[in-house]
Design an enzyme around this catalytic site. Structure first.
Site, PDB file in Angstrom:
ATOM      1  N   THR A 554       0.861  -1.176   0.000  1.00 20.16           N
ATOM      2  CA  THR A 554       0.000   0.000   0.000  1.00 20.16           C
ATOM      3  C   THR A 554       0.905   1.237   0.000  1.00 20.16           C
ATOM      4  OG1 THR A 554      -0.011   0.374   2.387  1.00 20.16           O
ATOM      5  CG2 THR A 554      -1.558  -1.262   1.535  1.00 20.16           C
ATOM      6  N   LYS A 578       6.890   3.476   0.840  1.00 19.93           N
ATOM      7  CA  LYS A 578       8.138   4.177   1.225  1.00 19.93           C
ATOM      8  C   LYS A 578       7.995   4.979   2.506  1.00 19.93           C
ATOM      9  CE  LYS A 578       8.386   6.419  -3.180  1.00 19.93           C
ATOM     10  NZ  LYS A 578       7.710   5.419  -3.970  1.00 19.93           N
ATOM     11  N   GLU A 605      13.377  -3.121  -1.213  1.00 16.37           N
ATOM     12  CA  GLU A 605      14.095  -2.825  -2.462  1.00 16.37           C
ATOM     13  C   GLU A 605      13.238  -1.988  -3.407  1.00 16.37           C
ATOM     14  OE1 GLU A 605      17.491  -3.887  -3.900  1.00 16.37           O
ATOM     15  OE2 GLU A 605      16.593  -2.095  -4.771  1.00 16.37           O
ATOM     16  N   VAL A 608      12.919   2.201  -4.159  1.00 14.80           N
ATOM     17  CA  VAL A 608      13.666   3.019  -5.131  1.00 14.80           C
ATOM     18  C   VAL A 608      13.809   2.220  -6.416  1.00 14.80           C
ATOM     19  CG1 VAL A 608      15.828   4.249  -5.591  1.00 14.80           C
ATOM     20  CG2 VAL A 608      14.976   4.072  -3.239  1.00 14.80           C
ATOM     21  N   ALA A 610      11.591   0.675  -8.297  1.00 18.29           N
ATOM     22  CA  ALA A 610      10.723  -0.512  -8.408  1.00 18.29           C
ATOM     23  C   ALA A 610      11.551  -1.799  -8.323  1.00 18.29           C
ATOM     24  CB  ALA A 610       9.890  -0.456  -9.672  1.00 18.29           C
ATOM     25  N   LEU A 612      14.266  -2.632  -9.856  1.00 20.59           N
ATOM     26  CA  LEU A 612      15.719  -2.520 -10.113  1.00 20.59           C
ATOM     27  C   LEU A 612      16.509  -2.736  -8.823  1.00 20.59           C
ATOM     28  CD1 LEU A 612      15.919   0.713 -12.348  1.00 20.59           C
ATOM     29  CD2 LEU A 612      16.005  -1.678 -13.095  1.00 20.59           C
ATOM     30  N   GLY A 663      -1.668   6.268 -16.325  1.00 22.58           N
ATOM     31  CA  GLY A 663      -1.256   5.559 -15.097  1.00 22.58           C
ATOM     32  C   GLY A 663       0.209   5.730 -14.747  1.00 22.58           C
ATOM     33  N   GLU A 666       1.176   9.218  -9.715  1.00 19.77           N
ATOM     34  CA  GLU A 666       0.350   8.905  -8.550  1.00 19.77           C
ATOM     35  C   GLU A 666      -1.054   9.416  -8.862  1.00 19.77           C
ATOM     36  OE1 GLU A 666       1.409   7.722  -5.395  1.00 19.77           O
ATOM     37  OE2 GLU A 666       3.367   7.322  -6.307  1.00 19.77           O
ATOM     38  N   LYS A 681      13.075   9.150  -2.269  1.00 18.47           N
ATOM     39  CA  LYS A 681      13.939   8.067  -2.758  1.00 18.47           C
ATOM     40  C   LYS A 681      15.414   8.365  -2.506  1.00 18.47           C
ATOM     41  CE  LYS A 681      10.675   6.512  -6.266  1.00 18.47           C
ATOM     42  NZ  LYS A 681      10.259   6.660  -7.656  1.00 18.47           N
TER      43      LYS A 681
END
Ligand code: ADP
Ligand code: ASP
Ligand code: MG
Length: 814
Positions: A554, A578, A605, A608, A610, A612, A663, A666, A681
């Site tokens: 979420t 985050k 992980e 930052v 997604a 990666l 999309g 946000e 981030k």
């Protein structure tokens, strides 16, 4: 000759009694002795009826009628014709039970002596019924009442057998017997003075062993409802498997420490006579069996042979400075217990002699407390020792194996497995023979403990991960799909069995202890209960499963507030949310400390880039001793999309609208455009690099106008974008004139971080960054000129889900 014992379930239904008949008919051995238990559940019903009667509760009559019904019904079904005489005989026998219960109703007291008389009805009637059924099916069967053979002392409820006399009786009786099958009731006996006694709950096994040993038969077969003695109780541990072979000593130890399939005293008589025991399944007569025999013949692979537990344990601790160096304390303590016939199951003593701690059946705890405090009355008055401390609702768990002594590290593995699963160990004991390592834990942790230990010692390969997901929207759905798709591969290749046990969205939540069916998970929400974070947490705790992982998909601050409680219960947390990591530094630090202190994991992980591996790469650089000098990154897929599509042919307002529509932003694009998301981030990366920074320490040079930033509503914001179009076109024109691209860049250098829009000249690695891609460049001592670059899609449901999945697997591999 052989002795076969059939337990309660084995004689508890028409189907199983038919199995018993075929087992006996196919028995090649000339003569068989058959010992039977009461029909399954009858012993408990008899005790229940007795208790109701002394409590003046008329319901005892219903229980009585139920007992009568069970027996007569079995006869009617098994012997459909000419059964009147048998039913009449049962009714006559039960009339005596009825009178006994009526007497109890008047008396108000159930002494151990009367209790023995009461429970004996169970075996006395079952042996009659079985004999008649066998006769009706043409077996040459005869019934013998074991009360005439097995003689005991008068310790009602758990009488001790007078060996010589019993053996004489057994020998004498069987000497002249010619029938092919002799049926005897287990469990029941008589004392020298002719009172009815019993051998302890589960004692029919012992009756069979006494006869087997005396008659020196070829084999003792214990027929029950499971296919042998298992590596752990199969009712609690699904993965448990039957043990092929056990030494007598191992079997004895397993049964003493809770493997109920064999009543503990059973092994001794057959061990002395060296008669093998086979444990077999009446429900599946051709299934596996366990053979218990002389140790020298048992071939051993795994030094741990089984895991057992005993519930209802009370732990008593005697402590005080007055015990140190003074001989005789333990002698007095254990003599006191022996006088009360209290069985001590577990003992440990601290080497300082300051405390003695021992485990007993909780039923004996009150008596033990009274008598011990009486014995040490004088020392307690002088404050040399403290009154005995009694703790209840505990269990003993034990690892058993003859050969454990020859292997190092078994107890280390045992206790680290318990620790990892947040199981509090209250006391530890290891027998000098090292055939047994046992620990006292809370009863509520038993299922988790023995499953975790079973996984550790018997399912070397597979580790079960129990995942609880909150937030099954776009990303959540992809994660569930990926887990479903990879399930078999992970199980086979990585030996990880990932199950989703709980799921919640903002409205509903579902749980399934055996794992939610991932092929059809949306339908499990049909009858789901209302979602609530606190109840979700409590359910996770109640389920108390090993290797539990809480996954937050979420963006909700409320969800992130639950990470600390989860970690405190050694439940790992995986988050793409985050908020926790970019909130106050103290929160971030606290969550990391909790993960360390509670031996668990906190992974994020996907915070930052997604999927990666940005955080992972940075962690590895730091861990390997490299020093990061600077980080430069484009971390917003949304802003990248916006500036890749904005030009003098479009307008800024429409470009942002499109990004939102497709999309890429946000739900409220201001979070992206204001730069706050990117600031969070780079803050997380700065913290991973060791910086104790707060979000306010990050310089945020906004490219938005004052009017954009001060807009009240989203509509207001879009209007202001329209009005300020010239401002945006000027930014574009300047970049174009400089032959540059506009990129929203985050930078961390010399302990400072900043975010803002920059004109990126041609040739720079950021210049050609497309679509929603992210890029992170790490300049370090080892990568001073050519940075270490991580680049790729930095947003999207699929890649975010795979990042979460990678974190889950990382926990599985730990
Ligand atoms: P019976 O009525 O046949 O004597 P019990 O109920 O006394 O049967 O014993 C069989 C039960 O013992 C099994 O159903 C199982 O629940 C329990 N049990 C506990 N530990 C073990 C174990 N290690 N292996 C097999 N069964 C076990
Ligand atoms: N019927 C007795 C009990 O339930 C004895 C036995 O089954 O072995 O404990
Ligand atoms: Mg039994």
């Amino acid at each position: 000759m052989k002795v076969l014992k059939f337990g309660g379930t084995s004689v508890g239904s028409v189907k199983y009694i038919n199995n018993v008949i075929s087992i006996l008919k196919s028995n090649a051995i000339d003569k068989s002795v058959v010992v039977v238990s009461a029909i399954g559940g009858i012993t408990d019903k008899l005790l229940h009826a007795g208790k109701l009667a002394i409590d003046k509760d008329e319901n005892y009559k219903d229980v009585f009628l139920n007992i009568k019904d069970i027996h007569t019904q079995l006869v009617k079904e098994l012997i459909p014709v000419e059964n009147e005489a048998i039913i009449l005989a049962i009714e006559n026998k039960l009339e005596k039970l009825n009178s006994l219960l009526e007497g109890l109703y008047l008396l108000n007291e159930l002494t151990p002596k009367i209790s023995d008389k009461l429970v004996s009805f169970g075996e006395l009637i079952s042996s009659y019924v079985i004999t008649e059924v066998l006769k009706a099916r043409d077996l040459d069967a005869v019934e013998k009442n074991s009360q005439e053979l097995i003689i005991t002392n008068s310790n009602h409820g758990n009488a001790e057998v007078i060996q010589e006399e019993t053996k004489e009786n057994i020998k004498k009786y069987f000497k002249s017997l010619n029938n092919k099958v002799t049926i005897l009731p287990g469990f029941v006996a008589k004392s020298n003075s002719g009172e009815e006694t019993t051998l302890g709950r589960g004692g029919s096994d012992y009756t069979a062993a006494l006869i087997a040993a005396t008659l020196k038969v070829e084999v003792l077969e214990i027929w029950t409802d499971v296919s042998g003695m298992y590596t752990a109780n199969p009712k609690l541990v699904k993965q448990a498997t039957p043990i092929d072979q056990l030494s007598f000593q191992e079997a004895m130890e397993l049964s003493h420490f809770g493997a109920k399939v064999l009543y503990p005293p059973t092994v001794q008589p057959v061990l002395d006579a060296n008669i093998p025991i086979l444990i077999k399944n009446t429900m599946q007569p051709n299934d596996k069996v366990t053979k218990i025999f002389d140790v020298s013949e048992v071939s051993i692979k795994n030094p741990v042979r089984g895991i057992t537990h005993i519930n209802d344990i009370a732990l008593l601790t005697l402590q005080g400075s007055g015990m140190v160096g003074i001989p005789g304390f333990s002698k007095r303590l254990f003599e006191t217990l022996a006088q009360e016939r209290i069985n001590v199951i577990f003992i440990t003593q601290a080497s300082s002699e300051h405390t003695i701690c021992f485990g007993i059946d909780y039923k004996d705890a009150d008596t033990a407390q009274t008598v011990i405090d009486k014995t040490f009355e004088y020392e307690i008055a002088l404050k040399k020792i403290e009154p005995i401390l009694v703790e209840t609702e505990l269990s003993i768990i034990a690892l058993i194996g003859d050969n454990m002594k020859n292997y190092q590290g078994i107890s280390g593995r045992m206790f680290s497995t318990l620790g990892k699963n947040n199981i509090n160990v209250r006391a530890i004991a290891q027998g000098a023979s090292e055939r047994n390592i046992s620990a006292v834990i809370n009863e509520s942790d038993v299922k988790k403990a023995i499953n975790a230990l079973h996984e550790r010692f018997f399912e070397v390969q597979t580790k079960q991960l129990n995942v609880f997901v909150v937030g099954v929207g776009n990303v959540g759905e992809r994660l569930v799909d990926q887990i479903e798709q990879q399930h078999n591969f992970l199980k086979q290749k990585l030996k990880i069995d990932v199950r989703i046990v709980g799921m919640a969205n903002s409205r509903k939540m579902v749980f399934n202890e055996t794992g939610i069916d991932l092929e059809d998970w949306p339908s499990s929400f049909d009858f789901a209960e209302q979602s609530n974070l606190e109840r979700f947490f409590n359910r996770v705790l109640e389920l108390n499963l090993r290797n539990s992982i809480f996954v937050d998909i979420t963006a909700d601050e409320k969800v992130s507030e639950w990470y600390a409680p989860y970690l405190r219960h050694s439940i790992s947390v995986v988050a793409c949310n985050k908020i926790a990591c970019s909130g106050p530094y103290s929160t971030y630090k606290n969550l990391h400390d909790l993960a360390i202190n509670f031996n668990t994991s906190f992974l994020y992980e996907t915070n930052v880039g997604a999927g990666l591996p940005v955080i992972n790469t940075l962690n590895n650089l730091v861990a390997s001793g490299d020093k990061v000098t600077s980080i430069e990154a484009v971390l917003s897929g949304s802003l990248n999309f916006v500036f890749n599509h904005f030009s003098d042919h479009t307008n800024f307002h429409d470009t942002v609208k499109r990004a939102q529509f497709e999309g890429y932003t946000e739900p409220d694009p201001r979070i992206d455009l204001s730069g706050i998301d990117v600031a969070r981030k780079i803050l997380i990366l700065a913290r991973e690099n060791g910086g104790e920074m707060e979000i306010d320490d990050i310089e945020n040079k906004s490219f938005l106008t004052k009017a954009n930033l001060e807009s009240y509503s989203l509509d207001d914001f879009y209007d202001s974008l329209k009005e300020d179009e010239t401002h945006f076109q000027e930014m574009y024109a300047s970049a174009k004139a400089n032959n540059a691209q506009l990129k929203y860049v985050a930078e961390f250098k010399n302990g400072k971080a900043m975010v803002g829009l920059r004109e990126i000249p041609e040739g720079h690695p950021f210049y050609n960054l497309e679509g929603k891609d992210n890029i992170v460049m790490f300049y370090t001592e080892r990568y001073p000129e050519q940075p270490l670059i991580v680049k790729g899609a930095g947003a999207g449901a699929d890649v975010t889900a795979s990042g979460l999945f990678a974190d889950i697997i990382k926990i599985g591999n730990k």
